[in-house]
Design an enzyme around this catalytic site. Structure first.
Site, PDB file in Angstrom:
ATOM      1  N   ASN A 210       0.844  -1.196   0.000  1.00 50.25           N
ATOM      2  CA  ASN A 210       0.000   0.000   0.000  1.00 50.25           C
ATOM      3  C   ASN A 210       0.883   1.251   0.000  1.00 50.25           C
ATOM      4  O   ASN A 210       2.103   1.158   0.003  1.00 50.25           O
ATOM      5  CB  ASN A 210      -0.957  -0.018   1.208  1.00 50.25           C
ATOM      6  CG  ASN A 210      -0.198  -0.127   2.502  1.00 50.25           C
ATOM      7  OD1 ASN A 210       0.572   0.741   2.857  1.00 50.25           O
ATOM      8  ND2 ASN A 210      -0.407  -1.250   3.212  1.00 50.25           N
ATOM      9  N   ASP A 279      -3.981  -6.325   4.719  1.00 56.12           N
ATOM     10  CA  ASP A 279      -5.021  -7.153   5.344  1.00 56.12           C
ATOM     11  C   ASP A 279      -5.032  -8.574   4.782  1.00 56.12           C
ATOM     12  O   ASP A 279      -5.484  -9.498   5.449  1.00 56.12           O
ATOM     13  CB  ASP A 279      -6.396  -6.510   5.128  1.00 56.12           C
ATOM     14  CG  ASP A 279      -6.553  -5.265   5.989  1.00 56.12           C
ATOM     15  OD1 ASP A 279      -5.995  -5.253   7.095  1.00 56.12           O
ATOM     16  OD2 ASP A 279      -7.205  -4.303   5.541  1.00 56.12           O
ATOM     17  N   PRO A 305      -2.382 -11.927   9.948  1.00 55.03           N
ATOM     18  CA  PRO A 305      -2.702 -11.784  11.381  1.00 55.03           C
ATOM     19  C   PRO A 305      -2.894 -10.318  11.737  1.00 55.03           C
ATOM     20  O   PRO A 305      -2.203  -9.455  11.180  1.00 55.03           O
ATOM     21  CB  PRO A 305      -1.472 -12.345  12.097  1.00 55.03           C
ATOM     22  CG  PRO A 305      -0.373 -12.309  11.096  1.00 55.03           C
ATOM     23  CD  PRO A 305      -1.006 -12.403   9.737  1.00 55.03           C
ATOM     24  N   ASP A 306      -3.839 -10.035  12.653  1.00 48.48           N
ATOM     25  CA  ASP A 306      -3.988  -8.664  13.158  1.00 48.48           C
ATOM     26  C   ASP A 306      -2.960  -8.495  14.273  1.00 48.48           C
ATOM     27  O   ASP A 306      -3.129  -9.022  15.382  1.00 48.48           O
ATOM     28  CB  ASP A 306      -5.416  -8.415  13.675  1.00 48.48           C
ATOM     29  CG  ASP A 306      -5.644  -6.958  14.027  1.00 48.48           C
ATOM     30  OD1 ASP A 306      -4.734  -6.346  14.632  1.00 48.48           O
ATOM     31  OD2 ASP A 306      -6.717  -6.427  13.697  1.00 48.48           O
ATOM     32  N   ILE A 307      -1.903  -7.785  13.958  1.00 50.43           N
ATOM     33  CA  ILE A 307      -0.764  -7.690  14.885  1.00 50.43           C
ATOM     34  C   ILE A 307      -1.182  -7.010  16.188  1.00 50.43           C
ATOM     35  O   ILE A 307      -0.937  -7.511  17.289  1.00 50.43           O
ATOM     36  CB  ILE A 307       0.400  -6.919  14.213  1.00 50.43           C
ATOM     37  CG1 ILE A 307       0.865  -7.695  12.986  1.00 50.43           C
ATOM     38  CG2 ILE A 307       1.556  -6.689  15.190  1.00 50.43           C
ATOM     39  CD1 ILE A 307       1.723  -6.927  12.025  1.00 50.43           C
ATOM     40  N   LYS A 337     -13.255   0.022  16.215  1.00 52.96           N
ATOM     41  CA  LYS A 337     -11.935  -0.636  16.296  1.00 52.96           C
ATOM     42  C   LYS A 337     -11.355  -0.576  17.706  1.00 52.96           C
ATOM     43  O   LYS A 337     -10.680  -1.497  18.148  1.00 52.96           O
ATOM     44  CB  LYS A 337     -10.959   0.034  15.313  1.00 52.96           C
ATOM     45  CG  LYS A 337     -11.080  -0.555  13.936  1.00 52.96           C
ATOM     46  CD  LYS A 337     -10.193   0.125  12.943  1.00 52.96           C
ATOM     47  CE  LYS A 337     -10.772  -0.127  11.566  1.00 52.96           C
ATOM     48  NZ  LYS A 337     -10.107   0.625  10.531  1.00 52.96           N
ATOM     49  N   LYS A 341     -10.453  -4.253  19.040  1.00 56.82           N
ATOM     50  CA  LYS A 341      -9.058  -4.615  19.268  1.00 56.82           C
ATOM     51  C   LYS A 341      -8.700  -4.567  20.750  1.00 56.82           C
ATOM     52  O   LYS A 341      -7.587  -4.905  21.136  1.00 56.82           O
ATOM     53  CB  LYS A 341      -8.134  -3.703  18.458  1.00 56.82           C
ATOM     54  CG  LYS A 341      -8.309  -3.911  16.936  1.00 56.82           C
ATOM     55  CD  LYS A 341      -7.401  -3.009  16.117  1.00 56.82           C
ATOM     56  CE  LYS A 341      -7.811  -2.974  14.659  1.00 56.82           C
ATOM     57  NZ  LYS A 341      -7.091  -3.901  13.798  1.00 56.82           N
TER      58      LYS A 341
HETATM   59  O1  C5P Z   1      -8.447  -3.067  11.250  1.00 55.22           O
HETATM   60  P1  C5P Z   1      -7.562  -2.018  10.696  1.00 55.22           P
HETATM   61  O2  C5P Z   1      -6.534  -2.514   9.730  1.00 55.22           O
HETATM   62  O3  C5P Z   1      -8.252  -0.828  10.142  1.00 55.22           O
HETATM   63  O4  C5P Z   1      -6.801  -1.481  11.995  1.00 55.22           O
HETATM   64  C1  C5P Z   1      -5.820  -0.529  11.966  1.00 55.22           C
HETATM   65  C2  C5P Z   1      -4.952  -0.629  13.178  1.00 55.22           C
HETATM   66  O5  C5P Z   1      -4.622  -1.989  13.446  1.00 55.22           O
HETATM   67  C3  C5P Z   1      -3.621   0.058  13.001  1.00 55.22           C
HETATM   68  O6  C5P Z   1      -3.182   0.474  14.262  1.00 55.22           O
HETATM   69  C4  C5P Z   1      -2.747  -1.049  12.437  1.00 55.22           C
HETATM   70  O7  C5P Z   1      -1.378  -0.799  12.674  1.00 55.22           O
HETATM   71  C5  C5P Z   1      -3.236  -2.261  13.167  1.00 55.22           C
HETATM   72  N1  C5P Z   1      -3.206  -3.504  12.374  1.00 55.22           N
HETATM   73  C6  C5P Z   1      -2.338  -4.507  12.726  1.00 55.22           C
HETATM   74  N2  C5P Z   1      -2.331  -5.674  12.004  1.00 55.22           N
HETATM   75  C7  C5P Z   1      -3.159  -5.853  10.972  1.00 55.22           C
HETATM   76  C8  C5P Z   1      -4.047  -4.841  10.601  1.00 55.22           C
HETATM   77  C9  C5P Z   1      -4.033  -3.672  11.320  1.00 55.22           C
HETATM   78  O8  C5P Z   1      -1.573  -4.338  13.682  1.00 55.22           O
HETATM   79  N3  C5P Z   1      -3.119  -6.982  10.281  1.00 55.22           N
END
Ligand code: C5P
Length: 425
Positions: A210, A279, A305-307, A337, A341
């Site tokens: 991106n 994503d 994975p959502d870090i 969010k 989260k």
């Molecule tokens: O769900 P979204 O991508 O919009 O969330 C954004 C937030 O989550 C940001 O702080 C981003 O750094 C973190 N994030 C993450 N891992 C992902 C997707 C988003 O840590 N795979």
């Protein structure tokens, strides 16, 4: 080491014999890494020429308020917005009086009024003028408004007298200014920042990614260091230099970023996730370069994975701040969010066509943020990413110290920061 790296300083020069030192001061500010724009009053021009200060600052000197050409370039409002701090050195008794009275009949007075950044004065005047009751009243008045005083110092004066009223030495002024940015609000804390995009490989030469430039995350890492924190920066591929005193770990993919963050979490107090993590990633990564074929090509993608969510779940005591870049319905998505989260704070910003007013965000040097936490929110209006990062860190530090792990559901206290700031608009 005194550092003003990436700091934008408006240096106001007023009518005092000490104005001859302003050239040296400009040089020293630039040596410390600052970008300096000089604003001179009419009185200052009796002591030093604009050409001298233009030569040493590398920029034309700003002199007139009612000059249509100058206002069309960088006018007084732009100058005030541009600055991270304003230093008036030397500050004459006359300019001090004008400032105390809130006068804007000269450009420098207007810039000081329009600025919502730290404003410091380095007074320079004859000892008797300094001790005069009118000056003392003016000093009290400007101090009560949060304006800072650097000096004056004691010593021999240009008039031959010895006493208080000498402009503080140039090197000391540079140190005083640098100290403004070194807030110490995160002393003893460890902060981990994720930044930049991730790259999800398709084959050895292609990837999904991106437009993230990493500028916001890098500015936050630098601001956290200035606030006294030990900072670890886990960064996707960007073309930015690593900020001073920051430990950077370079990664490419979301999976590598997760592993690097997990490995770096021991001792971390605050996690700030600015990374624009992809994503989705290709299910299959081809070992060899994929050959072009006729017709369409479909790639099967799977979620990464959502870090932030993963790390927060594994380290619930770490104060965690997320970012939400949205093209629409900013507040609603950001608040969702925050809950999804399980984090303490989220900084939302517009991206795409809706973001033209905030400077475009991706790759741009400006942005605007809207912070949300359990029971409050705060808008940080359009400013440079460096300035926004410092404000964000100030709010994180204050909220963190109030919060000290009362669970999020019971709500942290809403804290109003004491700053020399004015409402937007
Ligand atoms: O769900 P979204 O991508 O919009 O969330 C954004 C937030 O989550 C940001 O702080 C981003 O750094 C973190 N994030 C993450 N891992 C992902 C997707 C988003 O840590 N795979």
């Amino acid at each position: 080491m005194t550092t003003l790296t990436n700091k934008r300083i408006v240096l106001g020069v007023t009518g005092s014999i000490a104005a001859y030192k302003s050239a040296e001061l400009t040089r020293r500010l630039r040596d410390a890494g600052a970008d300096v724009r000089v604003v001179m009053t009419r009185g200052a021009e009796a002591f030093i020429t604009p050409l001298t200060l233009q030569a040493v600052s590398g920029h034309p000197v700003h002199r007139h308020l009612l000059d249509t050409e100058a206002e069309a370039g960088m006018g007084h409002i732009e100058l005030a917005r541009w600055a991270d701090a304003i230093l008036v050195a030397p500050c004459s008794a006359n300019f001090l009086a004008a400032l105390a009275a809130g006068r804007a009949d000269e450009l420098l007075g207007a810039v000081c009024l329009a600025g919502d950044v730290p404003l410091a004065l380095a007074p320079a005047m004859n000892g008797k003028m300094w001790q005069d009751k009118a000056t003392a009243d003016n000093i009290r008045l400007v101090s009560s408004r949060g304006i800072l005083l650097f000096g004056p110092d004691d010593g021999e004066q240009a008039c031959g007298e010895v006493g208080t009223g000498r402009m503080r030495e140039v090197d000391e002024l540079v140190t005083n200014l640098a100290d403004l940015f070194e807030t110490g609000s995160l002393t003893g804390k460890t902060v981990l920042v994720t930044a930049g995009p991730t790259r999800e490989a398709i084959d050895p030469v292609r990837f999904i990614s991106n437009h993230s430039s990493g500028k916001m995350g890098y500015a936050i890492a630098a601001a956290a260091v200035e606030a006294g924190a030990k900072v670890l920066l886990v960064s996707g591929p960007v073309s930015l230099p690593c900020p001073d005193r920051v430990t950077r770990i370079d990664v490419e993919s979301a999976e590598q970023m997760l592993a690097a963050v997990e490995a770096g979490m021991s001792g971390v107090d605050i996690l700030i996730a600015t990374a624009a993590v992809a994503d989705y990633r290709p299910v299959q990564v081809h070992a060899e370069k994929m050959k072009k074929q006729g017709g369409h090509l479909s790639l099967e993608l799977e979620p990464t994975p959502d870090i932030l969510a993963t790390i927060k779940a594994a380290h619930p005591k770490v104060f965690s701040v997320g970012f939400a870049a949205e093209t629409t319905q900013l507040e609603e998505y950001a608040q969702r969010k925050l809950v999804q989260k399980g984090i303490e704070m989220i900084a939302a910003n517009l991206v795409g066509p809706a973001a033209t007013e905030t400077g475009g965000t991706f790759g741009s040097d400006t942005n605007a943020l809207h912070l949300f936490w359990a029971n409050g929110n705060l808008r940080l209006p359009v400013a440079s990413k460096d300035k926004l990062a410092r404000l964000l860190i100030a709010h994180v530090a204050q909220y963190y110290s109030e919060y000290q792990f009362t669970p999020r559901v019971s709500g942290g206290k809403v804290v109003k920061l004491v700053e020399r700031t004015k409402p937007a608009g």
